[in-house]
Each structure stands twice: as C-alpha cells, then as structure tokens.
Design an enzyme around this catalytic site. Sequence first.
Site, short mmCIF file in Angstrom:
data_model
loop_
_atom_site.label_atom_id
_atom_site.label_comp_id
_atom_site.label_asym_id
_atom_site.label_seq_id
_atom_site.Cartn_x
_atom_site.Cartn_y
_atom_site.Cartn_z
CG ASP A 1 6.81 -7.47 52.59
OD1 ASP A 1 7.07 -6.31 52.27
OD2 ASP A 1 7.70 -8.34 52.74
CG ASP B 1 9.47 -11.36 54.47
OD1 ASP B 1 10.69 -11.51 54.26
OD2 ASP B 1 8.85 -10.30 54.28
NE ARG C 1 -0.65 -0.03 4.97
CZ ARG C 1 -0.16 0.99 5.65
NH1 ARG C 1 -0.20 2.21 5.12
NH2 ARG C 1 0.41 0.82 6.82
CG LEU D 1 0.08 -10.88 7.02
CD1 LEU D 1 -1.41 -10.98 7.30
CD2 LEU D 1 0.85 -11.91 7.83
#
Length: 537
Positions: free
Chosen positions: A490, A309, A84, A187
């Site tokens: 956390d 933790d 195009r 394509l």
Amino acid sequence: ADLLGFHTYDDMRHFLSSVNRLAGMGYFHGEVEVGNRKVVVDAFPMGIDYDKYAQKALAPDTINREVRYRSSLNNEQIILSIDRLDYSKGIKNRLQALEIFFEQYPEYLEKVVLFMVVVPSRDTVPRYQALKTEIDELVGRINGKYGRVSWTPVHYFYRSFPLEALSAFYRMASVALVTPLRDGMNLVCKEYIASRLDQTGVLILSEMAGSSKELSDAILVNPNDIKQIVAALHEALTMPEEEQKFHMEVMQNSLKRYNIHHWVKLFLDRLAEVKEQQSYMHTKILEKNTVNRIKTAYQKAEKRLLFLDYDGTLTGFAQKPEQAMPNQELYDILNKLIKDPKNRVVIISGRKHDNLEEWFGDLDIDLIAEHGIWSKQMGQEWEVQAGMDNGWQKEIYPMMDLYVNRTPGAFVEQKAYSLVWHYRKVEVGLGELRTRELSSHLKYLTNNMGLQVLEGNMVVEVKPMNANKGVGATKWLQKYPSDFVIALGDDKTDEDTFKAMPENAFTIKVGAGSSAANYYLDNVTEVRELLKKLINA
C-alpha cells in the site's frame, strides 16, 4: 508540469526543500508526488552556442572593430564588465574594488582600464534609477580621482551593443570581471571564454553565480568581499601566460562539451524519460475481467509465490502499531492459503521481526521484517541481512525525539536497524507541519550516512539505504521459482517489491495513485475479498 529544470543542484535542492516544508509535498530522489502522479525535478546547467561565439571572434567585422577600438587606447590591459542594470549584479562592489585596487597598486595607473557596459533595464523604476545614480557617481569619482588627460580609468557605456562589438570586447579584454551578488547562471563569462581563441585571459567569477559550479578554473571570489576582489584583480593581471592558457583550455573544453545543443537534448531526453516513467507508473483499477485472469492463472499454476504486505494491506491501521493485530478472519484466510501445497506465502513488512514472530511465527509462512533487514523461512530461525549496522541511531534518535517533544501525540518506534516517527495521533495540520520539518532536517542530516528517509502513511522512517523490500523479495524469487507470482502493498516502501517482480507477476497497490504496480484496489476489505476468491478458485 512533468519536469522542472534548475541551473544548479543547489537551486534544485532548495526548491525541493521549499516544496516539502511550504507545500507539504514529499519527495524522493528528486521526484515530487503531486496527487496521483510524480513530477521530476532535476539540474540542467545551461550552455551557450560555443561555435557561434568562437566563429564570431574570427569574423572580419569583429576584428575591424577591435582594431578601431584599440586605436583609441595606449596598450593598456583591459578589464571587462558587462551586465544589465540590476542591484543583484554587484556593479557597485566592482567599482569600489577597482578604486581600492588603484590605491593599493598605483603602478597600474595608466596601464589598466575598466570597460564597463551596463545595459539599461527597468530604469523607470525608482530603485533602479537610484542604482544608476550611484553607479554614475562612483564612475565619476574614480575617473575624477585617477584620470589623466590621456587616460581614463573607467570607460562606462550605459547602452547595449551588437554581438560584433561584444565579441571585439571579449577579444580585447585581458580580464573578465563577473561578480554578481546572486545569479542563476550568467552566460557572459561563458561567452568570454568561447571568444578567447588564443586561450589567454583570466576570468574572475563570483561564487554566487550558477556558472561557478562548472567553471572552477576561474578565480572564484565572494562578491561581497571587496578585498578579495581587489586581490583577485592583482592575481589576474600578474598571472603568467602559461597558467592562463592551462585554465582557459580546461574551461573551453568543458563549455564545448556542455553547449546549448547538449543542454536542449539533455532536457528533452529527460522529459521523454519522465513521460515513459509516468506511463509505466500508471495503475488501473482491478476490474472483474482482470480478477478472472488472476484466478485462471492461479488455477493453472503448479508453484505459486504470494508476497503480502501487512499494515494497510492485510489489516487496517491503528492508533498504536501494536494494536494493529491480525483478527480471526485474516488468520482463516492465511491458513486456507498455506493449506494448499502449491502456495508459498510471504508476509513482507516494515514491522519489527518480534511482532511478526508473535503473530505469525506458528504458521507455515515465510516472514520478511523491517523492509528486508530480517527474514525467516518457515521452520527456520530469523536471519539478519549482512552488513547491517545500527550505530547511526545514536545520532539520529535525539533529533527525532526532539520533534516528539514539540509534537503532542507523536512517538518514535525504535527497531533493531531503523527508526520510525509516528504521528497518527497528532492534531491534524500540526502532524503534517512537523513531518515536513523533520523530513527536511533528516534528509540534510543523513545526506552522507548511507541512510534513507521515507515518508509513509502517518510515519517518517529512517533506515539503511541498502535495506528495502525489493532486495528481500528478490531472494525469494531466486530461491523459489514460481509460475504464479502476486504482490500486494500500500505505500512507498512496497514500490521496491513491485519493481522486483517478474514481468508476468500480478502487482496490486492498495489505494489509487502513481505506482509501479499494474493494478490497484481501494482498501483492505477488497484485498481480503481477492484472496478469498483465489482460495475458492
């Protein structure tokens, strides 16, 4: 969006980098954290309906058109260009290359023609009008310079064609010249390959087209290098038929497998997987009924394993890491937990093992430090995970230190096998900006070094890929089978712990957000209150 798809991995990588640097959102393994959920970014190269184009090339109407078109030619070899009207398609460069090709290889005059189809697009826009004028002039110059009464070098069509006509062009063309300056996929080159039923023909393809990542058996060119396009044209026109068929067969097999149906299925399957993952990562607030269930399970258990933790879970954050020391309340909680012979308490942290030893070394507690790199069972010596190496720090530390020089208040914490860039004391806004820049730079730098870049709470950490809390937690789960398991953490590093837990475990994240944990609590105070309730159960 739940899933963002890009044609190529490069496109995906650049998008993630932009998200990190411009939008300030972190990502890990293609997952972007947006608020309380994760959005997945992946590469899905688009295919074509291969059978449709192969069957169209056999259709009677296509063959009739080919016979009709060929009757107006003199057995010339055809080079095909279909695009195009757009400045990104490289049409001018293509024509310039053809002109130079005829200059350098005059023996191809009257033996080769270019079929150039330009599909109208935005031709009311001044820039596109100017582009069309340039193309018209180039075509006129080439035809005027080299044309003969019985031969026209460039057959130029400024219009669209039906599929049957395009299919006839694909069948006729010895060479497809597809050289966009930049194209997401393109394509046309795939349609050309699917239409070559006798497996002859040569594809010249721009390395700047997304399809070049799949079609490496084409002649790949830099579309800005006119001389390279000229050389590619000569190579294509002189390529032996046996070699043409070899390359064409490879590309056709690839396109048959990765066709449009495969692309759709891949995309939708990935979307379903993402939605399932989001559902799995959805956490619920820890309500009273659930607390009661945890207490009941705790009471009934004969063997209990508690993974806790430290920073952001057992204690709050401080301006400097060494200032986040445990207070007397935390010591009281831990001492009461370990006093119960049914309990085995494991503090699992990203902290240096020296810190954990100083604070908890005298307690009957198991310790896992630096995300699993160091571990210590109560009453024993520290052990380091096998295969650890810190030679990489010499290369990475100067980069992180460079960002310290640019960011007042930031500093680098050097651990035995990891590096942490802290920005808790940096001016709000500047810290986030530098973090995005540093993370992006580090991810590029560590790409093939077996390292992981993690963004945590006011930190950016670099550590070995095979070191994580989940690995450390798994060792304890295997050594100490328990009928009650709970894990609290956390941040992102604790997700590995949550994922390592058995199905009947209680996993709790501190702070709302997407997580592999089942539940969440709002803050450190609520964590301590929960532990007190277990002690008093």
